[in-house]
Write an enzyme that holds these catalytic residues in place. Structure first.
Site, PDB file in Angstrom:
ATOM      1  N   PHE A 249       0.837  -1.205   0.000  1.00  0.00           N
ATOM      2  CA  PHE A 249       0.000   0.000   0.000  1.00  0.00           C
ATOM      3  C   PHE A 249       0.871   1.253   0.000  1.00  0.00           C
ATOM      4  O   PHE A 249       1.802   1.386   0.788  1.00  0.00           O
ATOM      5  CB  PHE A 249      -0.902  -0.013   1.230  1.00  0.00           C
ATOM      6  CG  PHE A 249      -1.783   1.197   1.359  1.00  0.00           C
ATOM      7  CD1 PHE A 249      -2.701   1.520   0.370  1.00  0.00           C
ATOM      8  CD2 PHE A 249      -1.697   2.021   2.477  1.00  0.00           C
ATOM      9  CE1 PHE A 249      -3.523   2.634   0.502  1.00  0.00           C
ATOM     10  CE2 PHE A 249      -2.507   3.129   2.620  1.00  0.00           C
ATOM     11  CZ  PHE A 249      -3.427   3.443   1.623  1.00  0.00           C
ATOM     12  N   GLU A 250       0.562   2.173  -0.923  1.00  0.00           N
ATOM     13  CA  GLU A 250       1.238   3.478  -1.006  1.00  0.00           C
ATOM     14  C   GLU A 250       0.174   4.550  -0.766  1.00  0.00           C
ATOM     15  O   GLU A 250      -0.629   4.844  -1.658  1.00  0.00           O
ATOM     16  CB  GLU A 250       1.911   3.643  -2.364  1.00  0.00           C
ATOM     17  CG  GLU A 250       2.428   5.045  -2.674  1.00  0.00           C
ATOM     18  CD  GLU A 250       3.250   5.673  -1.581  1.00  0.00           C
ATOM     19  OE1 GLU A 250       2.683   6.524  -0.845  1.00  0.00           O
ATOM     20  OE2 GLU A 250       4.434   5.320  -1.441  1.00  0.00           O
ATOM     21  N   PRO A 251       0.126   5.143   0.430  1.00  0.00           N
ATOM     22  CA  PRO A 251      -0.990   6.029   0.779  1.00  0.00           C
ATOM     23  C   PRO A 251      -1.072   7.309  -0.045  1.00  0.00           C
ATOM     24  O   PRO A 251      -2.111   7.963  -0.057  1.00  0.00           O
ATOM     25  CB  PRO A 251      -0.738   6.341   2.262  1.00  0.00           C
ATOM     26  CG  PRO A 251       0.712   6.068   2.485  1.00  0.00           C
ATOM     27  CD  PRO A 251       1.071   4.961   1.550  1.00  0.00           C
ATOM     28  N   ARG A 252       0.002   7.675  -0.752  1.00  0.00           N
ATOM     29  CA  ARG A 252      -0.019   8.902  -1.558  1.00  0.00           C
ATOM     30  C   ARG A 252      -0.460   8.651  -2.992  1.00  0.00           C
ATOM     31  O   ARG A 252      -0.701   9.589  -3.750  1.00  0.00           O
ATOM     32  CB  ARG A 252       1.370   9.536  -1.581  1.00  0.00           C
ATOM     33  CG  ARG A 252       1.952   9.885  -0.225  1.00  0.00           C
ATOM     34  CD  ARG A 252       3.426  10.241  -0.369  1.00  0.00           C
ATOM     35  NE  ARG A 252       4.180   9.096  -0.889  1.00  0.00           N
ATOM     36  CZ  ARG A 252       5.359   9.193  -1.516  1.00  0.00           C
ATOM     37  NH1 ARG A 252       5.909  10.374  -1.717  1.00  0.00           N
ATOM     38  NH2 ARG A 252       5.973   8.111  -1.952  1.00  0.00           N
ATOM     39  N   ASP A 256      -3.990   3.526  -5.487  1.00  0.00           N
ATOM     40  CA  ASP A 256      -4.371   2.977  -4.184  1.00  0.00           C
ATOM     41  C   ASP A 256      -5.584   3.716  -3.614  1.00  0.00           C
ATOM     42  O   ASP A 256      -6.502   3.111  -3.055  1.00  0.00           O
ATOM     43  CB  ASP A 256      -3.197   3.074  -3.214  1.00  0.00           C
ATOM     44  CG  ASP A 256      -1.965   2.341  -3.715  1.00  0.00           C
ATOM     45  OD1 ASP A 256      -1.496   2.679  -4.813  1.00  0.00           O
ATOM     46  OD2 ASP A 256      -1.472   1.448  -3.013  1.00  0.00           O
TER      47      ASP A 256
END
Length: 488
Positions: A249-252, A256
């Site tokens: 997961f890449e929150p930026r 995603d």
């Protein structure tokens, strides 16, 4: 109903539906030339080249074209829509300015949708779906064939702050559509391979995670199922050449977050394909697989695809070179060593960013037995030899056209001195480096970071030349050559 009978019925239903879609896919592949947009035949496309096409579709009653935003430098961001269905499918491309393969494929899809062919299939698509396309999200980056936007940021890492107008537009459009499915269309490095194989990852997929736990809800599961279906399509035309991205997961990241916001998101990355520098075969695979996926979404057949097949797609790896020389003998300080040499041909943009030339480098050397090459030469029994400077000085580079360069390579020459080198000339058009009358060729070494130019000798005979990373077979004179270097 017994579990075994239930499974059999599902299997029959799935393969029956896929059989119909396989026929459509074959027809799409075979007829592609009819729908390929001819004005977009090079990778380095610019925003202004798209405008006549967009104007054409703006006037076409089948399509709705809206300007939904502007880039930092004021270029229009357009949303092109078609269809009347309740399910919204949103496709956006070229978030990174130097990743244009899918942009070209989208305009091929527009031509297909505007045609009078495949009437029943298009009726199924357009009555069940409304398709929305946002091609070239980063036109400022495309202008200079640059990944980032004019602000110097990666738009794909702007989903939280939304500092860029391009990112704001993408978020606003997604939210206004509340799209059921999203296709996030990119290019990846041509040096990715399907793990533990020599095959390039021509197409790579990801159903992005929406949290750190990588949970699979209905939306993400639907994205995975569509990816499994698309994988079966690509395997027909590029077997073994599909990869799957790591789903940390890449929150930026937009992919995603769009998954998190409720759109079943499918990342498609166009990688490499042998002898396809302009990625036109990969463009075709995008066209075929995206249209086929749209059709299976319209029919709802993706729902029966086993979710566990997603994990069976090999992961992406990055162990490809343009050229790999293996088991070569390299003499250093009077001693022979056996080494492999990994070479990449790196693109240098022309001044107008419309074309490029190569400045190649040795990327790695030593034991490269776990790496692969688009072209691999087994150099067992071959010794690496330095190239020589041709003794006669040429007045101009035009005189090189009258020289038999392959014969000179056979004699061991890889450099030629030219008295008058035009200042605007940046590359050599023949497989010999052009050097000035005062340039001193450095002492030859095989070293990471240096330009790969040398000869391969076997039993006293020079059989191969490597010039600026291009391999030339001196027995036949054949080689896939673009340019050599100029050293002043």
């Amino acid at each position: 109903m017994k579990p075994t009978l239930c499974f059999i019925l599902l299997w029959i239903g799935y393969h029956c539906c896929f059989g119909q879609e396989k026929e459509l896919t074959a027809a799409l592949y075979e007829t592609y030339g009819k729908y390929k947009e001819p004005s977009l035949d090079k990778r380095r496309i610019k925003h202004h080249e798209l405008q006549p096409l967009i104007t054409q579709y703006r006037k076409n009653p089948k399509f709705t074209v809206k300007t939904v935003g502007k880039s930092i430098e004021g270029r229009d961001l357009n949303l092109i829509s078609i269809g009347q269905g309740d399910t919204d499918v949103f496709l956006w491309s070229q978030m990174h300015g130097d990743e244009p393969t899918a942009t070209q494929a989208l305009f091929d899809i527009f031509k297909f949708l505007d045609s009078d062919d495949f009437e029943s299939e298009k009726r199924d698509i357009l009555s069940n779906l409304t398709l929305h396309f946002l091609p070239m999200l980063n036109p400022d980056g495309a202008e200079i064939f640059e990944r980032r936007n004019r602000l110097g940021i990666d738009i794909n890492r702007d989903a939280l702050r939304l500092q860029s107008p391009e990112g704001q537009t993408l978020k606003r459009v997604r939210d206004s559509l509340e799209a059921d499915f999203g296709f996030n269309l990119h290019d990846q490095s041509t040096y990715y391979n399907a793990e533990r194989t020599e095959k390039p990852a021509t197409i790579s997929y990801l159903a992005p995670a929406y949290n750190y736990e990588k949970e699979i809800n209905e939306k993400r599961g639907n994205a995975m199922k569509v990816i499994v279906f698309m994988n079966t399509i690509i395997q027909q035309y590029a077997p073994g050449q599909v990869g799957r991205y790591n789903d940390d997961f890449e929150p930026r990241a937009f992919g995603d977050n769009i998954q998190k916001w409720g759109t079943a998101t499918i990342l498609i990355e166009s990688g490499g394909y042998a002898n396809d520098v302009e990625k036109q075969e990969i463009r075709k695979l995008n066209y075929v697989s995206i249209l086929s996926a749209i059709y299976t979404i319209a029919k709802g057949n993706y729902r029966d695809i086993p979710l566990e097949d997603y994990e069976k797609i090999p992961e992406n790896d990055r162990k490809l070179f343009d050229l790999k020389i293996e088991n070569a003998t390299y003499e250093l300080l009077g001693k022979p060593y056996t080494i492999d040499i990994g070479i990449n041909r790196l693109e240098v943009d022309e001044e107008d960013y419309a074309d490029f030339w190569y400045s190649s480098r040795i990327i790695d050397q030593g034991d490269l037995s776990t790496y692969y090459g688009y072209k691999t030469v087994d150099a067992s029994d071959y010794t690496v030899r330095a190239g020589k400077v041709y003794p006669d000085i040429q007045k101009t580079s035009q005189e090189l056209g009258s020289m038999n360069v392959v014969d000179l390579l056979r004699e061991g020459y890889t450099y030629v001195r030219v008295k008058n080198i035009p200042p605007e000339q940046l590359k050599s058009p023949v497989p010999m480096h052009i050097i000035s009358t005062t340039y001193e060729v450095p002492e030859f070494t095989v070293e990471v970071g240096t330009n790969p130019t040398f000869l391969l000798e076997k039993h006293g005979i020079l059989e191969y030349a490597v010039v600026n990373g291009h391999l030339i077979d001196l027995k036949t004179g054949q080689g896939n050559f673009k340019n050599a270097m100029i050293y002043r």
